[in-house]
Design a protein around this motif. Structure first.
Motif, PDB file in Angstrom:
ATOM      1  N   MET A  22     -10.806  38.218 -22.385  1.00 39.50           N
ATOM      2  CA  MET A  22     -11.274  37.499 -21.204  1.00 39.50           C
ATOM      3  C   MET A  22     -12.410  38.273 -20.559  1.00 39.50           C
ATOM      4  O   MET A  22     -12.369  39.495 -20.482  1.00 39.50           O
ATOM      5  N   GLU A  23     -13.357  37.543 -20.060  1.00 39.85           N
ATOM      6  CA  GLU A  23     -14.463  38.135 -19.308  1.00 39.85           C
ATOM      7  C   GLU A  23     -14.046  38.278 -17.840  1.00 39.85           C
ATOM      8  O   GLU A  23     -13.128  37.590 -17.375  1.00 39.85           O
ATOM      9  N   LYS A  24     -14.738  39.138 -17.129  1.00 41.84           N
ATOM     10  CA  LYS A  24     -14.438  39.385 -15.717  1.00 41.84           C
ATOM     11  C   LYS A  24     -14.438  38.086 -14.905  1.00 41.84           C
ATOM     12  O   LYS A  24     -13.533  37.848 -14.092  1.00 41.84           O
ATOM     13  N   LYS A  25     -15.420  37.230 -15.123  1.00 38.77           N
ATOM     14  CA  LYS A  25     -15.516  35.963 -14.390  1.00 38.77           C
ATOM     15  C   LYS A  25     -14.277  35.101 -14.627  1.00 38.77           C
ATOM     16  O   LYS A  25     -13.734  34.498 -13.695  1.00 38.77           O
ATOM     17  N   GLU A  26     -13.797  35.046 -15.858  1.00 39.65           N
ATOM     18  CA  GLU A  26     -12.599  34.266 -16.193  1.00 39.65           C
ATOM     19  C   GLU A  26     -11.357  34.853 -15.518  1.00 39.65           C
ATOM     20  O   GLU A  26     -10.466  34.109 -15.097  1.00 39.65           O
ATOM     21  N   ILE A  27     -11.313  36.163 -15.422  1.00 40.69           N
ATOM     22  CA  ILE A  27     -10.184  36.819 -14.758  1.00 40.69           C
ATOM     23  C   ILE A  27     -10.170  36.438 -13.287  1.00 40.69           C
ATOM     24  O   ILE A  27      -9.129  36.059 -12.743  1.00 40.69           O
ATOM     25  N   PHE A  28     -11.335  36.507 -12.621  1.00 42.60           N
ATOM     26  CA  PHE A  28     -11.395  36.126 -11.209  1.00 42.60           C
ATOM     27  C   PHE A  28     -10.996  34.664 -11.018  1.00 42.60           C
ATOM     28  O   PHE A  28     -10.291  34.326 -10.060  1.00 42.60           O
ATOM     29  N   GLU A  29     -11.406  33.783 -11.923  1.00 36.70           N
ATOM     30  CA  GLU A  29     -11.023  32.370 -11.840  1.00 36.70           C
ATOM     31  C   GLU A  29      -9.511  32.219 -11.951  1.00 36.70           C
ATOM     32  O   GLU A  29      -8.896  31.449 -11.210  1.00 36.70           O
ATOM     33  N   LEU A  30      -8.890  32.948 -12.876  1.00 34.60           N
ATOM     34  CA  LEU A  30      -7.438  32.875 -13.043  1.00 34.60           C
ATOM     35  C   LEU A  30      -6.734  33.382 -11.782  1.00 34.60           C
ATOM     36  O   LEU A  30      -5.791  32.758 -11.299  1.00 34.60           O
ATOM     37  N   LEU A  31      -7.196  34.493 -11.222  1.00 35.41           N
ATOM     38  CA  LEU A  31      -6.582  35.044 -10.017  1.00 35.41           C
ATOM     39  C   LEU A  31      -6.681  34.068  -8.855  1.00 35.41           C
ATOM     40  O   LEU A  31      -5.698  33.808  -8.158  1.00 35.41           O
ATOM     41  N   ASN A  32      -7.866  33.511  -8.643  1.00 36.58           N
ATOM     42  CA  ASN A  32      -8.058  32.572  -7.533  1.00 36.58           C
ATOM     43  C   ASN A  32      -7.277  31.278  -7.720  1.00 36.58           C
ATOM     44  O   ASN A  32      -6.879  30.650  -6.738  1.00 36.58           O
ATOM     45  N   SER A  33      -7.034  30.890  -8.965  1.00 27.52           N
ATOM     46  CA  SER A  33      -6.257  29.673  -9.245  1.00 27.52           C
ATOM     47  C   SER A  33      -4.754  29.898  -9.132  1.00 27.52           C
ATOM     48  O   SER A  33      -3.981  28.943  -9.084  1.00 27.52           O
ATOM     49  N   ASN A  34      -4.340  31.160  -9.107  1.00 25.39           N
ATOM     50  CA  ASN A  34      -2.919  31.534  -9.020  1.00 25.39           C
ATOM     51  C   ASN A  34      -2.777  32.586  -7.912  1.00 25.39           C
ATOM     52  O   ASN A  34      -2.574  33.769  -8.197  1.00 25.39           O
ATOM     53  N   PRO A  35      -2.897  32.163  -6.650  1.00 27.69           N
ATOM     54  CA  PRO A  35      -3.018  33.124  -5.550  1.00 27.69           C
ATOM     55  C   PRO A  35      -1.749  33.896  -5.172  1.00 27.69           C
ATOM     56  O   PRO A  35      -1.839  34.859  -4.412  1.00 27.69           O
ATOM     57  N   ILE A  36      -0.617  33.517  -5.689  1.00 29.67           N
ATOM     58  CA  ILE A  36       0.595  34.300  -5.414  1.00 29.67           C
ATOM     59  C   ILE A  36       0.688  35.383  -6.485  1.00 29.67           C
ATOM     60  O   ILE A  36       0.658  35.098  -7.666  1.00 29.67           O
ATOM     61  N   PHE A  37       0.777  36.624  -6.037  1.00 35.95           N
ATOM     62  CA  PHE A  37       0.846  37.744  -6.969  1.00 35.95           C
ATOM     63  C   PHE A  37       1.898  38.732  -6.495  1.00 35.95           C
ATOM     64  O   PHE A  37       2.380  38.649  -5.364  1.00 35.95           O
ATOM     65  N   TYR A  38       2.244  39.653  -7.359  1.00 33.40           N
ATOM     66  CA  TYR A  38       3.203  40.701  -7.016  1.00 33.40           C
ATOM     67  C   TYR A  38       2.437  42.011  -6.896  1.00 33.40           C
ATOM     68  O   TYR A  38       1.640  42.354  -7.765  1.00 33.40           O
ATOM     69  N   LEU A  39       2.686  42.704  -5.806  1.00 31.28           N
ATOM     70  CA  LEU A  39       2.000  43.953  -5.511  1.00 31.28           C
ATOM     71  C   LEU A  39       3.002  45.097  -5.592  1.00 31.28           C
ATOM     72  O   LEU A  39       4.044  45.063  -4.942  1.00 31.28           O
ATOM     73  N   ALA A  40       2.666  46.107  -6.401  1.00 26.07           N
ATOM     74  CA  ALA A  40       3.513  47.294  -6.549  1.00 26.07           C
ATOM     75  C   ALA A  40       2.878  48.464  -5.813  1.00 26.07           C
ATOM     76  O   ALA A  40       1.697  48.769  -6.008  1.00 26.07           O
ATOM     77  N   THR A  41       3.694  49.099  -4.959  1.00 21.90           N
ATOM     78  CA  THR A  41       3.297  50.303  -4.231  1.00 21.90           C
ATOM     79  C   THR A  41       4.407  51.328  -4.424  1.00 21.90           C
ATOM     80  O   THR A  41       5.378  51.078  -5.135  1.00 21.90           O
ATOM     81  N   ASN A  42       4.261  52.458  -3.750  1.00 23.34           N
ATOM     82  CA  ASN A  42       5.313  53.483  -3.757  1.00 23.34           C
ATOM     83  C   ASN A  42       5.648  53.868  -2.331  1.00 23.34           C
ATOM     84  O   ASN A  42       4.770  53.931  -1.475  1.00 23.34           O
ATOM     85  N   GLU A  43       6.928  54.121  -2.120  1.00 14.27           N
ATOM     86  CA  GLU A  43       7.397  54.679  -0.855  1.00 14.27           C
ATOM     87  C   GLU A  43       8.111  55.971  -1.232  1.00 14.27           C
ATOM     88  O   GLU A  43       9.256  55.948  -1.698  1.00 14.27           O
ATOM     89  N   GLY A  44       7.365  57.078  -1.122  1.00 10.00           N
ATOM     90  CA  GLY A  44       7.885  58.336  -1.651  1.00 10.00           C
ATOM     91  C   GLY A  44       7.948  58.228  -3.163  1.00 10.00           C
ATOM     92  O   GLY A  44       6.952  57.967  -3.817  1.00 10.00           O
ATOM     93  N   THR A  45       9.139  58.402  -3.715  1.00  6.13           N
ATOM     94  CA  THR A  45       9.305  58.269  -5.171  1.00  6.13           C
ATOM     95  C   THR A  45       9.876  56.914  -5.562  1.00  6.13           C
ATOM     96  O   THR A  45      10.096  56.662  -6.739  1.00  6.13           O
ATOM     97  N   GLN A  46      10.105  56.045  -4.582  1.00  2.00           N
ATOM     98  CA  GLN A  46      10.701  54.733  -4.835  1.00  2.00           C
ATOM     99  C   GLN A  46       9.618  53.660  -4.988  1.00  2.00           C
ATOM    100  O   GLN A  46       8.833  53.445  -4.069  1.00  2.00           O
ATOM    101  N   SER A  83      -0.242  55.828   2.699  1.00  2.79           N
ATOM    102  CA  SER A  83       0.252  57.034   2.038  1.00  2.79           C
ATOM    103  C   SER A  83      -0.287  57.173   0.613  1.00  2.79           C
ATOM    104  O   SER A  83      -0.583  58.282   0.164  1.00  2.79           O
ATOM    105  N   ASN A  84      -0.409  56.041  -0.089  1.00  3.41           N
ATOM    106  CA  ASN A  84      -0.894  56.064  -1.470  1.00  3.41           C
ATOM    107  C   ASN A  84      -1.571  54.726  -1.765  1.00  3.41           C
ATOM    108  O   ASN A  84      -0.891  53.732  -2.045  1.00  3.41           O
ATOM    109  N   PRO A  85      -2.899  54.671  -1.739  1.00  2.00           N
ATOM    110  CA  PRO A  85      -3.617  53.408  -1.936  1.00  2.00           C
ATOM    111  C   PRO A  85      -3.731  52.952  -3.389  1.00  2.00           C
ATOM    112  O   PRO A  85      -4.334  51.916  -3.659  1.00  2.00           O
ATOM    113  N   ASN A  86      -3.141  53.689  -4.319  1.00  2.00           N
ATOM    114  CA  ASN A  86      -3.160  53.279  -5.728  1.00  2.00           C
ATOM    115  C   ASN A  86      -2.055  52.261  -5.962  1.00  2.00           C
ATOM    116  O   ASN A  86      -0.886  52.546  -5.707  1.00  2.00           O
TER     117      ASN A  86
END
Length: 144
Positions: free
Chosen positions: A1-25, A57-60
């Motif tokens: 997939m090209e970058k443009k196609e990826i952005f189209e897929l993301l915008n067409s499917n706006p609900i996503f799951y975000l993973a972060t860390n809280e300490g080691t959890q 605390s951790n923006p990654n």
């Protein structure tokens, strides 16, 4: 997939799951995309949520989008940057998909909307595409 196609897929499917860390959890939650383009993958949250403290605390992070119609999963990894621009926050507030945010503002849910709403963008991240057909193939990282 090209970058443009990826952005189209993301915008067409706006609900996503975000993973972060809280300490080691690890922490994962469903989020609502604002938009994805060459300026980054943008979303917002509230300063009072645990998510905001975790990002400070951790923006990654890693985001996971799924297009069920096409059977494509896109994982986007990188470092979040906070966007404090009030004009951008106004743009988000006026977007048709953010009626819930306007209602909350009108009902006084925010002490100061511009301080309480935190906008983040993942710029210069990498995307990994997954499908059932490519399940066992080596991962290819695509620069965003």
């Amino acid at each position: 997939m090209e970058k443009k196609e990826i952005f189209e897929l993301l915008n067409s499917n706006p609900i996503f799951y975000l993973a972060t860390n809280e300490g080691t959890q690890p922490r994962v939650r469903a989020m609502m995309l604002y938009k994805a383009d060459d300026n980054g993958v943008a979303f917002h949250t509230s300063a009072i949520r645990d998510l905001y403290a975790q990002i400070q605390s951790n923006p990654n992070v890693e985001m996971c989008f799924f297009d069920a119609q096409k059977g494509i999963q896109v994982r986007v990894s990188g470092k979040l940057e906070e966007i404090a621009n009030t004009k951008y926050k106004d743009e988000i507030l006026e977007h048709p998909s953010r009626e819930f945010l306007r209602t909350m503002k009108e009902q006084g849910a925010f002490k100061n909307f511009y301080e309480d709403i935190k906008v983040f963008s993942l710029k210069n991240g990498t995307a990994v595409i997954w499908t059932f057909a490519s399940n066992f193939d080596p991962k290819e990282k695509i620069a965003l």
